[in-house]
Design a protein around this motif. Structure first.
Motif, PDB file in Angstrom:
ATOM      1  N   MET A  23       2.911   9.374  11.336  1.00 44.06           N
ATOM      2  CA  MET A  23       2.678   8.026  10.824  1.00 44.06           C
ATOM      3  C   MET A  23       1.966   8.100   9.470  1.00 44.06           C
ATOM      4  SD  MET A  23       0.898   4.968  12.872  1.00 44.06           S
ATOM      5  CE  MET A  23       0.807   3.375  12.207  1.00 44.06           C
ATOM      6  N   GLU A  24       2.463   7.347   8.514  1.00 45.43           N
ATOM      7  CA  GLU A  24       1.880   7.346   7.174  1.00 45.43           C
ATOM      8  C   GLU A  24       0.531   6.638   7.157  1.00 45.43           C
ATOM      9  OE1 GLU A  24       4.014   6.147   3.671  1.00 45.43           O
ATOM     10  OE2 GLU A  24       5.880   6.793   4.593  1.00 45.43           O
ATOM     11  N   GLN A  25      -0.339   7.148   6.280  1.00 49.34           N
ATOM     12  CA  GLN A  25      -1.630   6.487   6.081  1.00 49.34           C
ATOM     13  C   GLN A  25      -1.406   5.184   5.319  1.00 49.34           C
ATOM     14  OE1 GLN A  25      -4.279   7.157   7.428  1.00 49.34           O
ATOM     15  NE2 GLN A  25      -4.540   9.349   7.667  1.00 49.34           N
ATOM     16  N   PRO A  26      -2.129   4.137   5.665  1.00 52.10           N
ATOM     17  CA  PRO A  26      -1.974   2.885   4.916  1.00 52.10           C
ATOM     18  C   PRO A  26      -2.477   3.059   3.483  1.00 52.10           C
ATOM     19  CG  PRO A  26      -3.812   2.725   6.433  1.00 52.10           C
ATOM     20  CD  PRO A  26      -3.121   4.038   6.713  1.00 52.10           C
ATOM     21  N   GLN A  27      -1.897   2.308   2.587  1.00 51.81           N
ATOM     22  CA  GLN A  27      -2.334   2.309   1.199  1.00 51.81           C
ATOM     23  C   GLN A  27      -2.872   0.932   0.865  1.00 51.81           C
ATOM     24  OE1 GLN A  27       1.343   3.664  -0.674  1.00 51.81           O
ATOM     25  NE2 GLN A  27       0.344   5.607  -1.061  1.00 51.81           N
ATOM     26  N   PHE A  28      -3.758   0.897  -0.123  1.00 55.35           N
ATOM     27  CA  PHE A  28      -4.394  -0.353  -0.513  1.00 55.35           C
ATOM     28  C   PHE A  28      -4.195  -0.582  -2.003  1.00 55.35           C
ATOM     29  CE2 PHE A  28      -6.400   1.257   3.250  1.00 55.35           C
ATOM     30  CZ  PHE A  28      -6.429   0.134   4.061  1.00 55.35           C
ATOM     31  N   TRP A  29      -4.227  -1.839  -2.380  1.00 49.16           N
ATOM     32  CA  TRP A  29      -3.926  -2.272  -3.739  1.00 49.16           C
ATOM     33  C   TRP A  29      -4.968  -3.281  -4.179  1.00 49.16           C
ATOM     34  CZ3 TRP A  29       0.603   0.101  -5.298  1.00 49.16           C
ATOM     35  CH2 TRP A  29       1.365   0.677  -4.280  1.00 49.16           C
ATOM     36  N   PHE A  30      -5.258  -3.325  -5.481  1.00 49.31           N
ATOM     37  CA  PHE A  30      -6.129  -4.354  -6.028  1.00 49.31           C
ATOM     38  C   PHE A  30      -5.275  -5.342  -6.789  1.00 49.31           C
ATOM     39  CE2 PHE A  30      -8.745  -6.307  -9.280  1.00 49.31           C
ATOM     40  CZ  PHE A  30      -9.796  -6.772  -8.503  1.00 49.31           C
ATOM     41  N   ASN A  31      -5.368  -6.602  -6.415  1.00 49.37           N
ATOM     42  CA  ASN A  31      -4.587  -7.651  -7.058  1.00 49.37           C
ATOM     43  C   ASN A  31      -5.387  -8.182  -8.246  1.00 49.37           C
ATOM     44  OD1 ASN A  31      -3.526 -10.267  -7.727  1.00 49.37           O
ATOM     45  ND2 ASN A  31      -2.367 -10.190  -5.822  1.00 49.37           N
ATOM     46  N   THR A  32      -4.901  -7.960  -9.458  1.00 45.82           N
ATOM     47  CA  THR A  32      -5.618  -8.373 -10.662  1.00 45.82           C
ATOM     48  C   THR A  32      -5.609  -9.888 -10.860  1.00 45.82           C
ATOM     49  OG1 THR A  32      -3.632  -8.062 -12.017  1.00 45.82           O
ATOM     50  CG2 THR A  32      -5.158  -6.198 -11.841  1.00 45.82           C
ATOM     51  N   ARG A  33      -4.684 -10.566 -10.247  1.00 43.62           N
ATOM     52  CA  ARG A  33      -4.605 -12.030 -10.371  1.00 43.62           C
ATOM     53  C   ARG A  33      -5.614 -12.716  -9.451  1.00 43.62           C
ATOM     54  NH1 ARG A  33      -1.859 -15.443  -7.487  1.00 43.62           N
ATOM     55  NH2 ARG A  33      -0.534 -13.837  -6.590  1.00 43.62           N
ATOM     56  N   THR A  34      -5.722 -12.234  -8.214  1.00 46.40           N
ATOM     57  CA  THR A  34      -6.602 -12.869  -7.230  1.00 46.40           C
ATOM     58  C   THR A  34      -7.956 -12.194  -7.092  1.00 46.40           C
ATOM     59  OG1 THR A  34      -5.834 -11.521  -5.368  1.00 46.40           O
ATOM     60  CG2 THR A  34      -4.599 -13.563  -5.857  1.00 46.40           C
ATOM     61  N   GLY A  35      -8.045 -10.922  -7.520  1.00 43.40           N
ATOM     62  CA  GLY A  35      -9.290 -10.173  -7.356  1.00 43.40           C
ATOM     63  C   GLY A  35      -9.502  -9.679  -5.936  1.00 43.40           C
ATOM     64  N   GLN A  36      -8.447  -9.678  -5.146  1.00 47.53           N
ATOM     65  CA  GLN A  36      -8.537  -9.281  -3.741  1.00 47.53           C
ATOM     66  C   GLN A  36      -7.877  -7.926  -3.505  1.00 47.53           C
ATOM     67  OE1 GLN A  36     -10.161 -11.253  -1.366  1.00 47.53           O
ATOM     68  NE2 GLN A  36     -10.737 -12.348  -3.229  1.00 47.53           N
ATOM     69  N   VAL A  37      -8.357  -7.236  -2.469  1.00 46.33           N
ATOM     70  CA  VAL A  37      -7.729  -5.995  -2.022  1.00 46.33           C
ATOM     71  C   VAL A  37      -6.642  -6.360  -1.029  1.00 46.33           C
ATOM     72  CG1 VAL A  37      -8.085  -3.846  -0.749  1.00 46.33           C
ATOM     73  CG2 VAL A  37      -9.800  -4.632  -2.393  1.00 46.33           C
ATOM     74  N   GLU A  38      -5.490  -5.718  -1.175  1.00 46.42           N
ATOM     75  CA  GLU A  38      -4.358  -5.970  -0.291  1.00 46.42           C
ATOM     76  C   GLU A  38      -3.897  -4.654   0.316  1.00 46.42           C
ATOM     77  OE1 GLU A  38      -1.425  -7.934  -2.678  1.00 46.42           O
ATOM     78  OE2 GLU A  38      -2.748  -9.615  -3.124  1.00 46.42           O
ATOM     79  N   SER A  39      -3.276  -4.747   1.468  1.00 47.15           N
ATOM     80  CA  SER A  39      -2.730  -3.555   2.123  1.00 47.15           C
ATOM     81  C   SER A  39      -1.221  -3.537   1.948  1.00 47.15           C
ATOM     82  CB  SER A  39      -3.083  -3.563   3.609  1.00 47.15           C
ATOM     83  OG  SER A  39      -2.370  -4.592   4.271  1.00 47.15           O
ATOM     84  N   ASP A  40      -0.608  -2.464   2.409  1.00 42.26           N
ATOM     85  CA  ASP A  40       0.857  -2.385   2.367  1.00 42.26           C
ATOM     86  C   ASP A  40       1.485  -3.582   3.075  1.00 42.26           C
ATOM     87  OD1 ASP A  40       1.082  -0.010   0.950  1.00 42.26           O
ATOM     88  OD2 ASP A  40       1.025   1.214   2.753  1.00 42.26           O
ATOM     89  N   ASP A  41       0.829  -4.055   4.124  1.00 43.73           N
ATOM     90  CA  ASP A  41       1.384  -5.145   4.931  1.00 43.73           C
ATOM     91  C   ASP A  41       1.404  -6.491   4.228  1.00 43.73           C
ATOM     92  OD1 ASP A  41       1.740  -3.362   7.032  1.00 43.73           O
ATOM     93  OD2 ASP A  41      -0.246  -3.795   7.863  1.00 43.73           O
ATOM     94  N   ASP A  42       0.478  -6.698   3.284  1.00 49.38           N
ATOM     95  CA  ASP A  42       0.374  -8.030   2.673  1.00 49.38           C
ATOM     96  C   ASP A  42       0.348  -7.988   1.138  1.00 49.38           C
ATOM     97  OD1 ASP A  42      -2.141  -6.996   2.192  1.00 49.38           O
ATOM     98  OD2 ASP A  42      -3.231  -8.647   3.095  1.00 49.38           O
ATOM     99  N   LYS A  43       0.880  -6.909   0.554  1.00 48.02           N
ATOM    100  CA  LYS A  43       0.750  -6.787  -0.895  1.00 48.02           C
ATOM    101  C   LYS A  43       1.672  -7.755  -1.638  1.00 48.02           C
ATOM    102  CE  LYS A  43       3.803  -2.926  -1.890  1.00 48.02           C
ATOM    103  NZ  LYS A  43       3.901  -1.583  -2.378  1.00 48.02           N
ATOM    104  N   SER A  44       1.175  -8.191  -2.789  1.00 50.52           N
ATOM    105  CA  SER A  44       1.871  -9.144  -3.647  1.00 50.52           C
ATOM    106  C   SER A  44       2.860  -8.428  -4.555  1.00 50.52           C
ATOM    107  CB  SER A  44       0.851  -9.894  -4.499  1.00 50.52           C
ATOM    108  OG  SER A  44      -0.059 -10.587  -3.680  1.00 50.52           O
ATOM    109  N   GLN A  45       3.353  -9.157  -5.545  1.00 49.39           N
ATOM    110  CA  GLN A  45       4.277  -8.582  -6.519  1.00 49.39           C
ATOM    111  C   GLN A  45       3.590  -7.441  -7.269  1.00 49.39           C
ATOM    112  OE1 GLN A  45       5.928 -11.445  -9.182  1.00 49.39           O
ATOM    113  NE2 GLN A  45       6.398 -12.885  -7.556  1.00 49.39           N
ATOM    114  N   SER A  46       4.338  -6.403  -7.535  1.00 48.36           N
ATOM    115  CA  SER A  46       3.758  -5.212  -8.155  1.00 48.36           C
ATOM    116  C   SER A  46       3.167  -5.475  -9.537  1.00 48.36           C
ATOM    117  CB  SER A  46       4.788  -4.092  -8.223  1.00 48.36           C
ATOM    118  OG  SER A  46       5.886  -4.482  -8.995  1.00 48.36           O
ATOM    119  N   LYS A  47       3.643  -6.479 -10.248  1.00 45.82           N
ATOM    120  CA  LYS A  47       3.113  -6.750 -11.589  1.00 45.82           C
ATOM    121  C   LYS A  47       1.642  -7.156 -11.564  1.00 45.82           C
ATOM    122  CE  LYS A  47       4.363 -11.586 -11.830  1.00 45.82           C
ATOM    123  NZ  LYS A  47       4.085 -12.598 -12.804  1.00 45.82           N
ATOM    124  N   ASP A  48       1.146  -7.584 -10.406  1.00 47.45           N
ATOM    125  CA  ASP A  48      -0.242  -8.014 -10.280  1.00 47.45           C
ATOM    126  C   ASP A  48      -1.136  -6.962  -9.640  1.00 47.45           C
ATOM    127  OD1 ASP A  48       0.344 -10.583 -11.303  1.00 47.45           O
ATOM    128  OD2 ASP A  48       0.997 -11.259  -9.330  1.00 47.45           O
TER     129      ASP A  48
END
Length: 65
Positions: free
Chosen positions: A1-26
């Motif tokens: 099973m792959e480890q989850p990855q996390f993202w920082f959304n520059t538009r909202t200032g929120q951390v997102e996971s693979d499950d709920d990530k927004s458009q890649s441009k943000d």
């Protein structure tokens, strides 16, 4: 099973996971943890300052390898 990855959304200032990530441009990432993603802008700022200093030294002929 792959480890989850996390993202920082520059538009909202929120951390997102693979499950709920927004458009890649943000997004910055991926990061291995929520905490790492939460500090994405700080880390980007540090890197930019380092690169700016390296550029300044290069322009002045004082580049250190």
């Amino acid at each position: 099973m792959e480890q989850p990855q996390f993202w920082f959304n520059t538009r909202t200032g929120q951390v997102e996971s693979d499950d709920d990530k927004s458009q890649s441009k943000d997004l910055l990432g991926p990061y291995a943890s929520r905490e790492e993603a939460a500090h994405a802008l700080e880390r980007a700022r540090e890197r930019t300052e380092t690169w700016d200093e390296q550029d300044r030294r290069w322009r002045e002929g004082d580049a250190a390898d």
